[in-house]
Design a protein around this motif. Sequence first.
Motif, PDB file in Angstrom:
ATOM      1  N   GLY A  51      18.692 -50.058 -11.060  1.00  0.00           N
ATOM      2  CA  GLY A  51      17.616 -50.056 -10.073  1.00  0.00           C
ATOM      3  C   GLY A  51      16.275 -49.890 -10.747  1.00  0.00           C
ATOM      4  N   TRP A  52      15.249 -49.890  -9.938  1.00  0.00           N
ATOM      5  CA  TRP A  52      13.906 -49.612 -10.448  1.00  0.00           C
ATOM      6  C   TRP A  52      13.098 -48.923  -9.369  1.00  0.00           C
ATOM      7  CZ3 TRP A  52       9.895 -51.967  -7.788  1.00  0.00           C
ATOM      8  CH2 TRP A  52      10.182 -53.139  -7.067  1.00  0.00           C
ATOM      9  N   THR A  53      12.118 -48.179  -9.809  1.00  0.00           N
ATOM     10  CA  THR A  53      11.246 -47.474  -8.884  1.00  0.00           C
ATOM     11  C   THR A  53       9.818 -47.968  -9.027  1.00  0.00           C
ATOM     12  OG1 THR A  53      10.963 -45.701 -10.496  1.00  0.00           O
ATOM     13  CG2 THR A  53      12.607 -45.351  -8.793  1.00  0.00           C
ATOM     14  N   GLN A  54       9.134 -48.028  -7.903  1.00  0.00           N
ATOM     15  CA  GLN A  54       7.712 -48.360  -7.933  1.00  0.00           C
ATOM     16  C   GLN A  54       6.962 -47.211  -8.623  1.00  0.00           C
ATOM     17  OE1 GLN A  54       5.824 -51.131  -4.841  1.00  0.00           O
ATOM     18  NE2 GLN A  54       5.620 -49.100  -4.001  1.00  0.00           N
ATOM     19  N   MET A  55       5.895 -47.538  -9.320  1.00  0.00           N
ATOM     20  CA  MET A  55       5.241 -46.546 -10.159  1.00  0.00           C
ATOM     21  C   MET A  55       3.737 -46.505  -9.937  1.00  0.00           C
ATOM     22  SD  MET A  55       7.134 -47.624 -13.756  1.00  0.00           S
ATOM     23  CE  MET A  55       5.930 -48.937 -13.964  1.00  0.00           C
ATOM     24  N   ILE A  56       3.165 -45.327 -10.063  1.00  0.00           N
ATOM     25  CA  ILE A  56       1.721 -45.220 -10.218  1.00  0.00           C
ATOM     26  C   ILE A  56       1.452 -45.298 -11.720  1.00  0.00           C
ATOM     27  CG2 ILE A  56      -0.341 -43.806  -9.926  1.00  0.00           C
ATOM     28  CD1 ILE A  56       0.883 -42.587  -7.466  1.00  0.00           C
ATOM     29  N   VAL A  57       0.739 -46.333 -12.110  1.00  0.00           N
ATOM     30  CA  VAL A  57       0.388 -46.566 -13.509  1.00  0.00           C
ATOM     31  C   VAL A  57      -1.051 -46.081 -13.686  1.00  0.00           C
ATOM     32  CG1 VAL A  57       0.115 -48.342 -15.275  1.00  0.00           C
ATOM     33  CG2 VAL A  57       1.914 -48.573 -13.543  1.00  0.00           C
ATOM     34  N   TYR A  58      -1.295 -45.200 -14.639  1.00  0.00           N
ATOM     35  CA  TYR A  58      -2.635 -44.620 -14.729  1.00  0.00           C
ATOM     36  C   TYR A  58      -3.080 -44.428 -16.172  1.00  0.00           C
ATOM     37  CZ  TYR A  58      -0.560 -40.002 -15.777  1.00  0.00           C
ATOM     38  OH  TYR A  58       0.111 -38.956 -16.363  1.00  0.00           O
ATOM     39  N   ARG A  59      -4.381 -44.362 -16.345  1.00  0.00           N
ATOM     40  CA  ARG A  59      -4.972 -44.189 -17.665  1.00  0.00           C
ATOM     41  C   ARG A  59      -4.909 -42.714 -18.066  1.00  0.00           C
ATOM     42  NH1 ARG A  59      -8.622 -47.933 -19.653  1.00  0.00           N
ATOM     43  NH2 ARG A  59      -8.915 -46.378 -21.306  1.00  0.00           N
ATOM     44  N   LYS A  60      -3.843 -42.353 -18.737  1.00  0.00           N
ATOM     45  CA  LYS A  60      -3.640 -40.962 -19.118  1.00  0.00           C
ATOM     46  C   LYS A  60      -4.735 -40.467 -20.060  1.00  0.00           C
ATOM     47  CE  LYS A  60      -0.057 -37.747 -20.650  1.00  0.00           C
ATOM     48  NZ  LYS A  60      -0.922 -36.972 -21.575  1.00  0.00           N
ATOM     49  N   ASP A  61      -5.245 -41.368 -20.887  1.00  0.00           N
ATOM     50  CA  ASP A  61      -6.304 -40.947 -21.801  1.00  0.00           C
ATOM     51  C   ASP A  61      -7.551 -40.509 -21.040  1.00  0.00           C
ATOM     52  OD1 ASP A  61      -6.611 -43.664 -21.023  1.00  0.00           O
ATOM     53  OD2 ASP A  61      -8.026 -44.001 -22.669  1.00  0.00           O
ATOM     54  N   LEU A  62      -7.893 -41.243 -19.967  1.00  0.00           N
ATOM     55  CA  LEU A  62      -9.055 -40.880 -19.159  1.00  0.00           C
ATOM     56  C   LEU A  62      -8.793 -39.603 -18.364  1.00  0.00           C
ATOM     57  CD1 LEU A  62     -10.163 -44.373 -17.785  1.00  0.00           C
ATOM     58  CD2 LEU A  62     -10.925 -43.189 -19.860  1.00  0.00           C
ATOM     59  N   PHE A  63      -7.587 -39.469 -17.855  1.00  0.00           N
ATOM     60  CA  PHE A  63      -7.209 -38.255 -17.112  1.00  0.00           C
ATOM     61  C   PHE A  63      -7.315 -37.036 -18.027  1.00  0.00           C
ATOM     62  CE2 PHE A  63      -5.925 -41.001 -13.826  1.00  0.00           C
ATOM     63  CZ  PHE A  63      -5.496 -40.277 -12.722  1.00  0.00           C
ATOM     64  N   ASP A  64      -6.753 -37.150 -19.234  1.00  0.00           N
ATOM     65  CA  ASP A  64      -6.781 -36.018 -20.169  1.00  0.00           C
ATOM     66  C   ASP A  64      -8.212 -35.650 -20.549  1.00  0.00           C
ATOM     67  OD1 ASP A  64      -4.038 -35.986 -20.083  1.00  0.00           O
ATOM     68  OD2 ASP A  64      -3.759 -36.957 -22.036  1.00  0.00           O
ATOM     69  N   ALA A  65      -9.036 -36.658 -20.795  1.00  0.00           N
ATOM     70  CA  ALA A  65     -10.424 -36.394 -21.192  1.00  0.00           C
ATOM     71  C   ALA A  65     -11.212 -35.707 -20.085  1.00  0.00           C
ATOM     72  CB  ALA A  65     -11.105 -37.705 -21.591  1.00  0.00           C
ATOM     73  N   ALA A  66     -10.850 -36.007 -18.836  1.00  0.00           N
ATOM     74  CA  ALA A  66     -11.559 -35.431 -17.691  1.00  0.00           C
ATOM     75  C   ALA A  66     -10.899 -34.155 -17.180  1.00  0.00           C
ATOM     76  CB  ALA A  66     -11.636 -36.457 -16.563  1.00  0.00           C
ATOM     77  N   GLY A  67      -9.816 -33.734 -17.813  1.00  0.00           N
ATOM     78  CA  GLY A  67      -9.121 -32.523 -17.391  1.00  0.00           C
ATOM     79  C   GLY A  67      -8.402 -32.676 -16.061  1.00  0.00           C
ATOM     80  N   LEU A  68      -7.941 -33.898 -15.772  1.00  0.00           N
ATOM     81  CA  LEU A  68      -7.271 -34.182 -14.500  1.00  0.00           C
ATOM     82  C   LEU A  68      -5.760 -34.074 -14.625  1.00  0.00           C
ATOM     83  CD1 LEU A  68      -9.386 -37.321 -13.583  1.00  0.00           C
ATOM     84  CD2 LEU A  68      -9.370 -35.163 -12.273  1.00  0.00           C
ATOM     85  N   GLN A  69      -5.124 -33.661 -13.533  1.00  0.00           N
ATOM     86  CA  GLN A  69      -3.667 -33.629 -13.494  1.00  0.00           C
ATOM     87  C   GLN A  69      -3.121 -35.016 -13.180  1.00  0.00           C
ATOM     88  OE1 GLN A  69      -3.234 -30.405 -10.526  1.00  0.00           O
ATOM     89  NE2 GLN A  69      -2.275 -29.219 -12.157  1.00  0.00           N
ATOM     90  N   ALA A 115      -9.569 -50.379 -14.242  1.00  0.00           N
ATOM     91  CA  ALA A 115      -8.959 -49.617 -13.151  1.00  0.00           C
ATOM     92  C   ALA A 115      -8.329 -48.357 -13.722  1.00  0.00           C
ATOM     93  CB  ALA A 115      -7.900 -50.450 -12.429  1.00  0.00           C
ATOM     94  N   ALA A 116      -8.538 -47.238 -13.029  1.00  0.00           N
ATOM     95  CA  ALA A 116      -7.973 -45.969 -13.484  1.00  0.00           C
ATOM     96  C   ALA A 116      -6.522 -45.808 -13.051  1.00  0.00           C
ATOM     97  CB  ALA A 116      -8.796 -44.803 -12.939  1.00  0.00           C
ATOM     98  N   MET A 117      -6.174 -46.411 -11.892  1.00  0.00           N
ATOM     99  CA  MET A 117      -4.813 -46.287 -11.348  1.00  0.00           C
ATOM    100  C   MET A 117      -4.460 -47.544 -10.567  1.00  0.00           C
ATOM    101  SD  MET A 117      -4.934 -42.413  -9.718  1.00  0.00           S
ATOM    102  CE  MET A 117      -6.658 -42.541  -9.202  1.00  0.00           C
ATOM    103  N   ILE A 118      -3.189 -47.932 -10.644  1.00  0.00           N
ATOM    104  CA  ILE A 118      -2.650 -48.970  -9.769  1.00  0.00           C
ATOM    105  C   ILE A 118      -1.221 -48.586  -9.419  1.00  0.00           C
ATOM    106  CG2 ILE A 118      -4.072 -50.821 -10.724  1.00  0.00           C
ATOM    107  CD1 ILE A 118      -1.605 -51.794 -12.275  1.00  0.00           C
ATOM    108  N   ILE A 119      -0.660 -49.235  -8.419  1.00  0.00           N
ATOM    109  CA  ILE A 119       0.768 -49.092  -8.114  1.00  0.00           C
ATOM    110  C   ILE A 119       1.432 -50.415  -8.442  1.00  0.00           C
ATOM    111  CG2 ILE A 119       2.458 -48.894  -6.245  1.00  0.00           C
ATOM    112  CD1 ILE A 119       0.774 -46.739  -4.998  1.00  0.00           C
ATOM    113  N   TRP A 120       2.532 -50.359  -9.220  1.00  0.00           N
ATOM    114  CA  TRP A 120       3.198 -51.584  -9.656  1.00  0.00           C
ATOM    115  C   TRP A 120       4.681 -51.325  -9.876  1.00  0.00           C
ATOM    116  CZ3 TRP A 120       4.041 -56.405 -12.018  1.00  0.00           C
ATOM    117  CH2 TRP A 120       3.096 -57.392 -11.702  1.00  0.00           C
ATOM    118  N   SER A 121       5.419 -52.414 -10.026  1.00  0.00           N
ATOM    119  CA  SER A 121       6.835 -52.316 -10.376  1.00  0.00           C
ATOM    120  C   SER A 121       6.965 -52.144 -11.885  1.00  0.00           C
ATOM    121  CB  SER A 121       7.571 -53.584  -9.945  1.00  0.00           C
ATOM    122  OG  SER A 121       7.318 -54.638 -10.863  1.00  0.00           O
ATOM    123  N   PRO A 122       8.137 -51.771 -12.394  1.00  0.00           N
ATOM    124  CA  PRO A 122       8.299 -51.587 -13.838  1.00  0.00           C
ATOM    125  C   PRO A 122       8.235 -52.887 -14.632  1.00  0.00           C
ATOM    126  CG  PRO A 122      10.413 -51.403 -12.732  1.00  0.00           C
ATOM    127  CD  PRO A 122       9.362 -51.405 -11.663  1.00  0.00           C
TER     128      PRO A 122
END
Length: 450
Positions: A140-158, A255-262
């Motif tokens: 199977g596969w799950t839909q995913m939130i794909v996000y820029r972890k580098d930008l999140f980490d730099a901004a102190g975001l969870q 884009a900082a975040m999108i929702i996509w399939s694997p």
Amino acid sequence: MPRVSRFAKRLMVCTALGMLVAPAYAADLRLWTTEEQPERLAKQQEIAAAFEKETGTSVDVIPVTESDLGTRATAAYAAGDLPDVIYHTLQYALPWAEAGILDTEAATDVIEQLGKDTFAPGALAMAAQGDGWASVPVDGWTQMIVYRKDLFDAAGLQAPSTYANVVAAIDKLSKPPEIYGFVAATKIDDNYMSQMLEHIFLANGVSPVGKDGFAPFDEAKTVEVLEFYKKLAEASPPGELYWQQSRELYFAGKAAMIIWSPFILDEMAGLRDAAPVTINKDPTTTELAKKTGIVTKLSGPSNPEGAAWADIRYFGITTDADTASAEAFVKYSMDQGYTATLSMAPEGKFPVRRGTADDPEKFEKAWAELPVGVDRKMPLGDVYSADVIKEVTGGLDVAERWGVKEGQLSLASKMNNSREINRIVREYLDGARDAKATVALLNTELAKIK
């Protein structure tokens, strides 16, 4: 009580009639599969040949077009000519079990013998039937939130695993047109919007169906969903947006975040020329993949446990099967042959069986080393961290879809396919009515779908 195969039953009948003839060879099996692409079909034939070499039981691998599967199965059942095993989509598991097409005892035997604790709980839950299971989860596969972890980490975001975290990231990272906080689906006639909305509704524990059919959306919870989706849309570029824009913007670093399939995983690693990564001048770069984080389980304020939207495939053992041999083939495909089973398309075939009792991560580790890609190939584990790999497969633990646990998947699918939810939500985004009025209209229109 031991299981009795179809062949053994026939031997019993022959014995009773005084016409017993010793078999010259093991009974053959027939497998219907919707994986009919030439490369995938060849892989399944290799697995069948390996099974025959080990057991002496031959398997005829028969391709069936997915859109024809329901009609063919119904006709074969009426004629008493079902194949022994059917590789099928989630939508058929419970209805076929109730119709008598699937042998739920056989599926339950296989799962218990392999060890139910070795399977992803969500994949099992969606095929639960009484005290057992209708079919055996395969992949199977799950839909995913794909996000820029580098930008999140730099901004102190969870990580964007909750509505609140997503909103916080949008507020901090969205700087259009240089970078959009999100790319929400807004094209109402595209299935991408339907899948994204269902994922977000599930995350807040909201469904339009119950055990008796249509169940009105809870107003307070649904208002939370709508207001959250409006926040996503406001952080997105203008226009009618669907999967293509979301991928292109993310690949361009806009884009900082999108929702996509694997299926985005190999593309994001620069392995497919038709979907180039444009974050820098090298379309084969792995830079973006290494800067990316993945979230599969999203939770809303009214559902802290959260949910993941998933598509699961199953092996169904039919009521016309040579039961013992069919069980043996399914067990082989989920054990000795399981890595080969997943290798047909690793980017879209997550291991629903993570490992064995002795090695709980055996198949998850093997899957991460399988080559993916189109124009170039590379194991996902060479690009993505172990944490990302675990998050990608972990979504199957909490996998959900509207109507599955209520036995109303068919009705929920009709609601999605009608595009009424998409249309009404889009009108809300465009300011046609407020959130409460939108919930009322959704309930009025969905109640008409039977």
